[in-house]
Design a protein around this motif. Structure first.
Motif, PDB file in Angstrom:
ATOM      1  N   VAL A 120       0.697  -1.282  -0.040  1.00  0.00           N
ATOM      2  CA  VAL A 120      -0.090  -0.069  -0.112  1.00  0.00           C
ATOM      3  C   VAL A 120       0.942   1.316   0.077  1.00  0.00           C
ATOM      4  O   VAL A 120       1.860   1.279   0.893  1.00  0.00           O
ATOM      5  CB  VAL A 120      -0.890  -0.061   1.258  1.00  0.00           C
ATOM      6  CG1 VAL A 120      -1.779   1.297   1.203  1.00  0.00           C
ATOM      7  CG2 VAL A 120      -1.900  -1.234   1.039  1.00  0.00           C
ATOM      8  N   LYS A 121       0.596   2.344  -0.781  1.00  0.00           N
ATOM      9  CA  LYS A 121       1.595   3.229  -1.073  1.00  0.00           C
ATOM     10  C   LYS A 121       0.664   4.550  -0.782  1.00  0.00           C
ATOM     11  O   LYS A 121      -0.403   4.717  -0.822  1.00  0.00           O
ATOM     12  CB  LYS A 121       2.065   3.558  -2.377  1.00  0.00           C
ATOM     13  CG  LYS A 121       2.924   2.200  -2.754  1.00  0.00           C
ATOM     14  CD  LYS A 121       3.485   2.356  -4.292  1.00  0.00           C
ATOM     15  CE  LYS A 121       4.461   1.119  -4.450  1.00  0.00           C
ATOM     16  NZ  LYS A 121       5.214   1.303  -6.057  1.00  0.00           N
ATOM     17  N   LYS A 122       1.374   5.628  -0.474  1.00  0.00           N
ATOM     18  CA  LYS A 122       1.078   6.858  -0.106  1.00  0.00           C
ATOM     19  C   LYS A 122       1.433   7.994  -1.040  1.00  0.00           C
ATOM     20  O   LYS A 122       2.511   8.015  -1.143  1.00  0.00           O
ATOM     21  CB  LYS A 122       1.277   7.195   1.433  1.00  0.00           C
ATOM     22  CG  LYS A 122       0.813   8.571   1.796  1.00  0.00           C
ATOM     23  CD  LYS A 122       1.493   8.941   3.130  1.00  0.00           C
ATOM     24  CE  LYS A 122       1.337  10.277   3.478  1.00  0.00           C
ATOM     25  NZ  LYS A 122       1.845  10.608   4.990  1.00  0.00           N
ATOM     26  N   ILE A 123       0.474   8.773  -1.414  1.00  0.00           N
ATOM     27  CA  ILE A 123       0.969  10.118  -2.411  1.00  0.00           C
ATOM     28  C   ILE A 123       0.597  11.356  -1.604  1.00  0.00           C
ATOM     29  O   ILE A 123      -0.531  11.419  -1.291  1.00  0.00           O
ATOM     30  CB  ILE A 123       0.303   9.890  -3.783  1.00  0.00           C
ATOM     31  CG1 ILE A 123       0.477   8.667  -4.454  1.00  0.00           C
ATOM     32  CG2 ILE A 123       1.066  11.204  -4.470  1.00  0.00           C
ATOM     33  CD1 ILE A 123      -0.373   8.626  -5.461  1.00  0.00           C
ATOM     34  N   SER A 124       1.650  11.856  -1.089  1.00  0.00           N
ATOM     35  CA  SER A 124       1.442  13.351  -0.343  1.00  0.00           C
ATOM     36  C   SER A 124       0.750  14.289  -1.412  1.00  0.00           C
ATOM     37  O   SER A 124       0.881  14.211  -2.578  1.00  0.00           O
ATOM     38  CB  SER A 124       2.458  13.712   0.400  1.00  0.00           C
ATOM     39  OG  SER A 124       3.360  13.918  -0.372  1.00  0.00           O
ATOM     40  N   PRO A 125       0.165  15.448  -0.903  1.00  0.00           N
ATOM     41  CA  PRO A 125      -0.357  16.461  -1.637  1.00  0.00           C
ATOM     42  C   PRO A 125       0.682  17.008  -2.707  1.00  0.00           C
ATOM     43  O   PRO A 125       0.267  17.675  -3.679  1.00  0.00           O
ATOM     44  CB  PRO A 125      -0.676  17.467  -0.737  1.00  0.00           C
ATOM     45  CG  PRO A 125      -1.166  16.652   0.562  1.00  0.00           C
ATOM     46  CD  PRO A 125      -0.025  15.564   0.762  1.00  0.00           C
ATOM     47  N   ASP A 126       1.923  16.928  -2.362  1.00  0.00           N
ATOM     48  CA  ASP A 126       2.868  17.324  -3.308  1.00  0.00           C
ATOM     49  C   ASP A 126       3.469  16.456  -4.313  1.00  0.00           C
ATOM     50  O   ASP A 126       4.190  16.462  -5.236  1.00  0.00           O
ATOM     51  CB  ASP A 126       4.135  17.968  -2.606  1.00  0.00           C
ATOM     52  CG  ASP A 126       4.795  16.924  -1.725  1.00  0.00           C
ATOM     53  OD1 ASP A 126       4.584  15.635  -1.852  1.00  0.00           O
ATOM     54  OD2 ASP A 126       5.897  17.310  -1.323  1.00  0.00           O
ATOM     55  N   GLY A 127       2.697  15.236  -4.354  1.00  0.00           N
ATOM     56  CA  GLY A 127       3.159  14.058  -5.314  1.00  0.00           C
ATOM     57  C   GLY A 127       4.222  13.035  -4.683  1.00  0.00           C
ATOM     58  O   GLY A 127       4.549  12.113  -5.616  1.00  0.00           O
ATOM     59  N   THR A 128       4.657  13.366  -3.583  1.00  0.00           N
ATOM     60  CA  THR A 128       5.588  12.236  -3.071  1.00  0.00           C
ATOM     61  C   THR A 128       5.017  11.013  -2.811  1.00  0.00           C
ATOM     62  O   THR A 128       4.165  10.772  -2.268  1.00  0.00           O
ATOM     63  CB  THR A 128       6.344  12.978  -1.864  1.00  0.00           C
ATOM     64  OG1 THR A 128       6.964  14.260  -2.148  1.00  0.00           O
ATOM     65  CG2 THR A 128       7.677  11.995  -1.315  1.00  0.00           C
ATOM     66  N   VAL A 129       5.798  10.005  -3.224  1.00  0.00           N
ATOM     67  CA  VAL A 129       5.206   8.626  -3.343  1.00  0.00           C
ATOM     68  C   VAL A 129       6.095   7.825  -2.294  1.00  0.00           C
ATOM     69  O   VAL A 129       7.335   7.718  -2.159  1.00  0.00           O
ATOM     70  CB  VAL A 129       5.188   7.880  -4.558  1.00  0.00           C
ATOM     71  CG1 VAL A 129       4.559   6.493  -4.326  1.00  0.00           C
ATOM     72  CG2 VAL A 129       4.474   8.568  -5.733  1.00  0.00           C
ATOM     73  N   THR A 130       5.492   7.168  -1.321  1.00  0.00           N
ATOM     74  CA  THR A 130       6.082   6.626  -0.079  1.00  0.00           C
ATOM     75  C   THR A 130       5.381   5.231  -0.092  1.00  0.00           C
ATOM     76  O   THR A 130       4.351   5.246  -0.080  1.00  0.00           O
ATOM     77  CB  THR A 130       6.294   7.230   1.196  1.00  0.00           C
ATOM     78  OG1 THR A 130       5.150   7.833   1.602  1.00  0.00           O
ATOM     79  CG2 THR A 130       7.364   8.341   0.903  1.00  0.00           C
ATOM     80  N   ASP A 131       6.109   4.155   0.636  1.00  0.00           N
ATOM     81  CA  ASP A 131       5.317   2.867   0.967  1.00  0.00           C
ATOM     82  C   ASP A 131       5.024   3.128   2.463  1.00  0.00           C
ATOM     83  O   ASP A 131       5.786   3.645   3.273  1.00  0.00           O
ATOM     84  CB  ASP A 131       6.508   1.701   0.880  1.00  0.00           C
ATOM     85  CG  ASP A 131       6.818   1.254  -0.570  1.00  0.00           C
ATOM     86  OD1 ASP A 131       6.120   1.783  -1.618  1.00  0.00           O
ATOM     87  OD2 ASP A 131       8.022   0.802  -0.889  1.00  0.00           O
ATOM     88  N   ILE A 132       3.877   2.619   2.861  1.00  0.00           N
ATOM     89  CA  ILE A 132       3.430   2.626   4.344  1.00  0.00           C
ATOM     90  C   ILE A 132       3.316   1.361   4.809  1.00  0.00           C
ATOM     91  O   ILE A 132       3.025   1.296   6.154  1.00  0.00           O
ATOM     92  CB  ILE A 132       2.042   3.213   4.352  1.00  0.00           C
ATOM     93  CG1 ILE A 132       0.870   2.641   3.863  1.00  0.00           C
ATOM     94  CG2 ILE A 132       2.237   4.645   3.727  1.00  0.00           C
ATOM     95  CD1 ILE A 132      -0.502   2.884   4.235  1.00  0.00           C
ATOM     96  N   ASN A 133       3.909   0.071   4.358  1.00  0.00           N
ATOM     97  CA  ASN A 133       3.923  -1.277   5.131  1.00  0.00           C
ATOM     98  C   ASN A 133       4.775  -2.150   4.312  1.00  0.00           C
ATOM     99  O   ASN A 133       5.544  -1.701   3.217  1.00  0.00           O
ATOM    100  CB  ASN A 133       2.352  -1.446   4.693  1.00  0.00           C
ATOM    101  CG  ASN A 133       1.902  -2.166   3.518  1.00  0.00           C
ATOM    102  OD1 ASN A 133       1.926  -1.178   2.600  1.00  0.00           O
ATOM    103  ND2 ASN A 133       2.154  -3.420   2.973  1.00  0.00           N
ATOM    104  N   LYS A 134       5.144  -3.030   4.962  1.00  0.00           N
ATOM    105  CA  LYS A 134       5.867  -4.291   4.444  1.00  0.00           C
ATOM    106  C   LYS A 134       5.078  -5.078   3.464  1.00  0.00           C
ATOM    107  O   LYS A 134       3.834  -4.467   3.211  1.00  0.00           O
ATOM    108  CB  LYS A 134       5.955  -5.198   5.422  1.00  0.00           C
ATOM    109  CG  LYS A 134       6.975  -4.592   6.741  1.00  0.00           C
ATOM    110  CD  LYS A 134       7.192  -5.652   7.610  1.00  0.00           C
ATOM    111  CE  LYS A 134       8.101  -4.934   8.779  1.00  0.00           C
ATOM    112  NZ  LYS A 134       8.221  -6.105   9.752  1.00  0.00           N
ATOM    113  N   LEU A 135       5.394  -6.171   2.841  1.00  0.00           N
ATOM    114  CA  LEU A 135       4.736  -6.587   1.603  1.00  0.00           C
ATOM    115  C   LEU A 135       3.455  -7.245   2.028  1.00  0.00           C
ATOM    116  O   LEU A 135       3.335  -7.861   3.186  1.00  0.00           O
ATOM    117  CB  LEU A 135       5.492  -7.887   1.290  1.00  0.00           C
ATOM    118  CG  LEU A 135       6.765  -7.305   0.532  1.00  0.00           C
ATOM    119  CD1 LEU A 135       7.590  -8.676  -0.010  1.00  0.00           C
ATOM    120  CD2 LEU A 135       6.477  -6.493  -0.845  1.00  0.00           C
ATOM    121  N   ILE A 136       2.275  -6.920   1.326  1.00  0.00           N
ATOM    122  CA  ILE A 136       0.887  -7.617   1.446  1.00  0.00           C
ATOM    123  C   ILE A 136       0.691  -8.432   0.132  1.00  0.00           C
ATOM    124  O   ILE A 136       0.847  -7.601  -1.214  1.00  0.00           O
ATOM    125  CB  ILE A 136      -0.022  -6.905   1.681  1.00  0.00           C
ATOM    126  CG1 ILE A 136       0.344  -6.146   3.261  1.00  0.00           C
ATOM    127  CG2 ILE A 136      -1.585  -7.379   1.866  1.00  0.00           C
ATOM    128  CD1 ILE A 136      -0.773  -5.071   3.398  1.00  0.00           C
TER     129      ILE A 136
END
Length: 776
Positions: free
Chosen positions: A192-208
Motif C-alpha cells: 500500500v502506497k501513499k501519495i502526499s499532496p505534493d506528489g511524493t510517493v512512499t510505501d507505508i507497509n511491508k509486503l502484502i
C-alpha cells in the motif's frame, strides 16, 4: 433575490437569469465577532452543530449564506472539544453546496481499466485503474492532470518519492484522508502506497500479497483486504501492519483470529471505528453478505439479504441482490450505499435495504432513479456535497449520483486524451479558520440566602466557606468577593454580595445574596492584626503566626489563609512548615453572629529561603597513617563551613579539608547560608591498620603459636591469601582470612620448612609476598 413588477414575461426571464448567475456560487461564511467562547457542557464536552438553511447557523461560530437552492453541507475540524482541549483553539468550517456547473464535457478525456477513485477534503477527485499505471486528478474547476505515475513517454511528473511508480490498482483500491493524502493498493509491488499532496510517493507497509480494496477510519488507520487469503489487515497511522480478521476461506463469525470469509469484494469504515466488508459466497450460489468487524477484530454478520438473493427473489426483482456488494460507502447519517451490478442499494442504519438508483439490467444509461443503469458499479465515494461518485468498470466512466437519484457521466469516453477539462463541478466549497476559546465551567454547590447581620459594621469573608465544582478536573478555581471582605456596611442599607468563581480556562460562575446590617447603637470598634516573629524564614522550618483580636466575642472564629486558600486550625495561632517563597498569609476573623472583623494590616508576604543541600560520601576508608580529601558537593550561597570534631582535620572551617585520623572517626559537616539557613551531613572515615604478617609459626599442638595469625587481615573480606610449597603447588588458599591457616593441607600437616605466600588485598595496593617458615 429582489424583483419588481414591470413587464411580465420579460421580467420573469430577467429573474431567472439572475438566479443562474448566483447559483454556482460557493457559500459565504461570516464568523461571529471575537472573542468566540465555546463552553463545555456538564459532561465536559462540546459538539459543533449547524441549523437552518438559507442562511445556516453554525452554533456559536458563524452564519453561512447560500445563494443556491441546495442544502449546505458542513464539515467541522475538529467537530468536538473536551477537557483535554480547553483554551485557545481553532475551528475550520468547510461549507459546500450544489449549484450548476459549466456545460459538462466527459469526453474530454479517455479512461481505461478504471477501478478506483476517492475525494480529498478540497473536492479534488483522484482515480486510477488496473493497467494505466497512473493516478489522475480532477480539480473542482474540471481540470484533469496526471498526479502520479503514467506510461513512458507522456512526460508525467512521476517518481518524486523513493517508492517508485504506480502499479496496477485493484477494484476499490484507493482512499483519501482528511489531510489530502492519497493511498492506493499497488498489486505489482504488493504494497500500500501513499501519495502526499505534493506528489511524493512512499510505501507505508511491508509486503502484502495481492492487496485489494482500501478504507480509512477517523484515527487514520488504513484497512486493506487481500483476495488471495481473504484477510483484512490494519495499517496503523504509524505504519504498523496487523492482521485484523480472517484466516482461511469460509463463512464463520467470531474472534478475528478464527473468523473466515469467502471472497471479499469491498470495504468501508463507519464513524465509530467499525469496519465492514462485502463478501460474495461463490460456493453458496453467489450469495452476498456484509460483515462487520469490531475494533478488537470480532466479526459478526451485519446484513444478510436472506431471500432477496438472485435468482430466488422473483417477487421483488428490483430490490434483489444480483452481483454482490461491489462497492461500500457510508454517508454522514450512517446509511450504507452498496454497489450491486447495475444498481446502487442503500442500507439504512436500522438495517432496512432498498434500491437507491439503477436497474438490474447491466447497461450504460444516465437518468433518474430506476431509469438509470450501470455496467458494473465497482467503487463508490462521496464529494463534499454528499453526491456519490461511482466507478462504472464495464464502460470506464466516472458516474455521478445526486441525492435526488440523478445519474450523469462526469468523465470518460474520449479517444486518446489523458488530460484536459471536463467542466466545473456542481459542488462549490468555501472554508474559514475561526479562533475560539474553549472553556470549562465552574458552578457553586454551596447555597446562599439573604442574611441579616446584628450588631455588625463590616462584611465577613464569605469566600472561605464557598464550595465550587467544575466540569473539568484540575480546573484551578479562584473565588473573589464583591464588596471585598471587611467592607463597611450601614444600618438598614442592604448590600448585594457577589461571589465570582473563575477557572483556569476563563469559565465563570457567580452567586449573590443580600446582606443587611441591623443595630440600634454603633457597633464596637473591632480589629485584628496578624503577626509573626520574622517574615524571613528557612524552607521547612516551622513558623508561627498570631492573630490579635480587639473586641471579639466568645464565638469568634479564625480562618487562616495562605494565598487566599483556607488552611490551619480555628485558633488565634497557626504554625506551619510548608511555606514557599512569596506566600501570602493572613487570617479571616468572624464574630459569633457573622460580623467581619477588619484586618489592620496587609497580608504577610513571606521570604522563604532555601536550605543548602549537601551531597557527601557517607563512608571513606584509609590505611593507618594515610589521609583522604573530604569533598562534599554543596548547593547554596554558603557563609560558613564547620566540621566536628576537628581532630585529624587540616582545617575544620574549610569546604574540603584533608582528614588524617588515627582511629575511625565520624565527621559532621554543618553549613550555614548567607540567609542563615543551616543543614548538616556526616561522613565516617574508617582507619584500617597495616596488616602484620608473621614469618614463622609452630603448629605442634601446644597451644602456642599454632596458627599463622595475620593481624588486621580480617578487615579485607574480598582479599585472597595463597600459600605455595617449594615446588609451586598450592597448599592453602582462601578468600578473605576468616580462619587462620593451621599448617595443614587436605587435613594433613604439611612438612616443616619454608613456604611462599602471596596476599592480594583487592584494594588497589601492591601484592604482598614473602616466606613463612613452619617449625614443629
Amino acid at each position: 433575490m429582489i424583483c419588481y413588477k414591470t413587464i411580465g414575461s420579460a421580467f420573469a426571464m430577467l429573474c431567472f437569469c439572475m438566479r443562474l448567475s448566483l447559483f454556482a456560487q460557493a457559500p459565504v461564511i461570516i464568523p461571529k465577532n471575537q472573542p468566540i467562547v465555546l463552553k463545555l457542557d456538564a459532561g465536559g464536552n462540546y459538539t459543533i452543530n449547524s441549523s437552518g438553511d438559507h442562511p445556516a447557523y453554525v452554533t456559536d461560530l458563524a452564519t453561512v449564506t447560500n445563494t443556491t437552492d441546495s442544502t449546505t453541507k458542513f464539515r467541522f475540524t475538529p467537530n468536538t472539544f473536551d477537557c483535554s482541549t480547553t483554551g485557545p483553539q481553532t475551528v475550520t468550517i468547510a461549507a459546500a453546496t450544489n449549484g450548476v456547473s459549466t456545460p459538462p464535457n466527459p469526453d474530454a478525456i479517455r479512461i481505461t481499466d478504471l477501478t478506483a477513485l476517492c475525494f480529498d477534503p478540497a473536492g479534488n477527485l483522484y482515480f486510477g485503474g488496473a493497467s494505466t499505471l497512473m493516478i489522475r486528478k480532477i480539480t473542482p474547476d474540471g481540470t484533469v492532470s496526471i498526479f502520479a505515475g503514467g506510461p513512458p513517454g507522456i512526460g508525467a511528473d512521476v517518481f518524486r518519492g523513493t517508492a517508485g511508480t504506480v502499479g496496477r490498482i485493484p477494484p476499490g483500491g484507493m482512499v483519501c484522508d482528511d489531510a489530502g493524502n492519497v493511498f492506493f493498493s499497488d498489486v505489482d509491488a504488493s504494497k500500500v502506497k501513499k501519495i502526499s499532496p505534493d506528489g511524493t510517493v512512499t510505501d507505508i507497509n511491508k509486503l502484502i500479497l495481492n492487496p485489494g480494496a482500501l478504507t480509512i477510519d477517523k484515527q487514520h488507520n488504513i484497512y486493506v483486504v487481500t483476495n488471495t487469503d481473504n484477510v483484512v489487515y490494519k495499517i496503523t497511522a504509524d505504519g504498523v501492519l496487523q492482521r485484523l480478521a480472517g484466516t482461511i476461506d469460509g463463512d464463520l463469525d467470531g474472534p478475528g483470529k478464527l473468523a473466515r470469509f469467502h471472497f471479499i469484494y469491498s470495504i468501508a469504515a463507519d464513524d465509530a471505528g467499525y469496519v465492514y466488508v462485502g463478501i460474495v459466497e461463490f460456493k453458496l450460489g453467489d450469495k452476498v453478505k456484509i460483515k462487520r468487524i469490531a475494533p478488537d477484530g470480532t466479526v459478526s454478520t451485519y446484513f444478510d439479504p436472506g431471500k432477496l438473493y438472485y435468482p430466488e427473489s422473483i417477487n421483488d426483482p428490483v430490490n434483489a441482490f444480483y452481483i454482490g456488494p461491489t462497492g461500500l460507502k457510508f454517508d454522514r447519517a450512517g446509511n450504507l450505499f452498496i454497489g450491486d451490478g447495475g444498481m446502487i442499494k442503500i442500507l439504512d442504519k436500522y438495517g432496512k435495504a432498498r434500491t437507491f438508483v439503477g436497474h438490474p439490467s447491466l447497461d450504460y444509461v444516465d437518468g433518474t432513479g430506476a431509469k438509470a443503469s450501470f455496467g458494473q458499479v465497482c467503487a463508490i465515494d462521496m464529494d463534499p456535497c454528499g453526491n456519490l461518485f461511482v466507478v462504472d468498470q464495464v464502460y470506464n466512466r466516472i458516474r455521478k449520483v445526486t441525492l435526488g437519484t440523478v445519474v450523469s457521466t462526469v468523465a470518460g469516453g474520449g479517444a486518446n486524451q489523458l488530460t484536459g477539462n471536463i467542466g466545473s463541478s456542481t459542488c462549490q466549497q468555501s472554508a474559514a479558520v475561526i479562533p475560539v476559546n474553549v472553556q470549562s465551567t465552574p458552578a457553586f454547590t454551596s447555597a446562599y440566602n439573604d442574611i441579616i447581620l446584628q450588631d455588625c459594621a463590616n462584611l465577613a469573608n464569605y469566600v472561605i466557606k464557598a464550595s465550587v465544582t467544575d466540569n473539568c478536573p484540575d480546573s484551578q478555581i479562584k473565588i473573589t468577593q464583591t464588596p471585598a471582605p471587611n467592607s463597611p456596611i450601614y444600618n438598614n442599607v442592604p448590600v448585594q454580595v457577589t461571589l465570582t468563581a473563575v477557572d483556569k480556562t476563563g469559565g465563570v460562575a457567580t452567586a449573590s445574596f443580600m446582606a443587611t446590617a441591623k443595630y440600634s447603637a454603633a457597633p464596637p470598634g473591632r480589629s485584628v492584626s496578624v503577626s509573626t516573629p520574622s517574615l524571613k524564614v528557612c524552607a521547612g522550618n516551622p513558623v508561627t503566626f498570631t492573630a490579635d483580636v480587639i473586641n471579639g466575642d466568645p464565638g469568634t472564629s479564625f480562618q487562616w489563609l495562605v494565598n487566599d486558600v483556607p488552611t490551619g486550625p480555628n485558633d488565634f495561632k497557626f504554625t506551619t512548615s510548608n511555606l514557599k517563597d512569596g506566600d501570602m498569609v493572613n487570617c479571616a476573623v468572624t464574630t459569633g453572629n457573622g460580623c467581619g472583623i477588619p484586618n489592620l494590616g496587609l497580608d504577610l508576604k513571606m521570604n522563604v529561603n532555601q536550605v543548602p543541600a549537601i551531597t557527601l560520601n557517607p563512608k571513606e576508608e584509609i590505611l593507618s597513617g594515610n589521609s583522604v580529601n573530604l569533598t562534599p558537593v554543596v548547593i547554596g550561597n554558603i557563609a560558613t563551613y564547620t566540621w566536628t570534631p576537628s581532630a585529624g582535620l587540616s582545617d575544620p572551617a574549610s569546604a574540603a579539608p584533608v582528614a588524617s585520623p588515627e582511629v575511625t572517626t565520624t565527621y559532621k559537616l554543618n553549613v550555614v547560608s548567607v540567609d542563615g539557613c543551616a543543614t548538616e551531613s556526616e561522613v565516617t572515615v574508617k582507619v584500617i591498620p597495616h596488616i602484620v604478617i608473621p614469618n614463622t609459626f609452630t603448629p605442634n599442638g601446644d597451644g602456642i603459636n599454632d596458627l599463622w595469625s595475620i593481624k588486621y587481615l580480617d578487615g579485607y573480606t574480598t582479599g585472597t591469601v595463597t600459600v605455595y610449597n617449594r615446588n609451586g603447588a598450592i597448599v592453602f588458599q582462601s578468600k578473605g582470612y576468616p580462619k587462620a591457616w593451621d599448617g595443614t593441607f587436605n587435613g594433613k600437616p604439611v612438612p616443616t620448612g619454608v613456604y611462599y605466600y602471596v596476599i592480594d588485598l583487592k584494594d588497589g595496593s601492591p601484592l604482598r609476598s614473602g616466606d613463612v617458615s613452619i617449625l614443629r
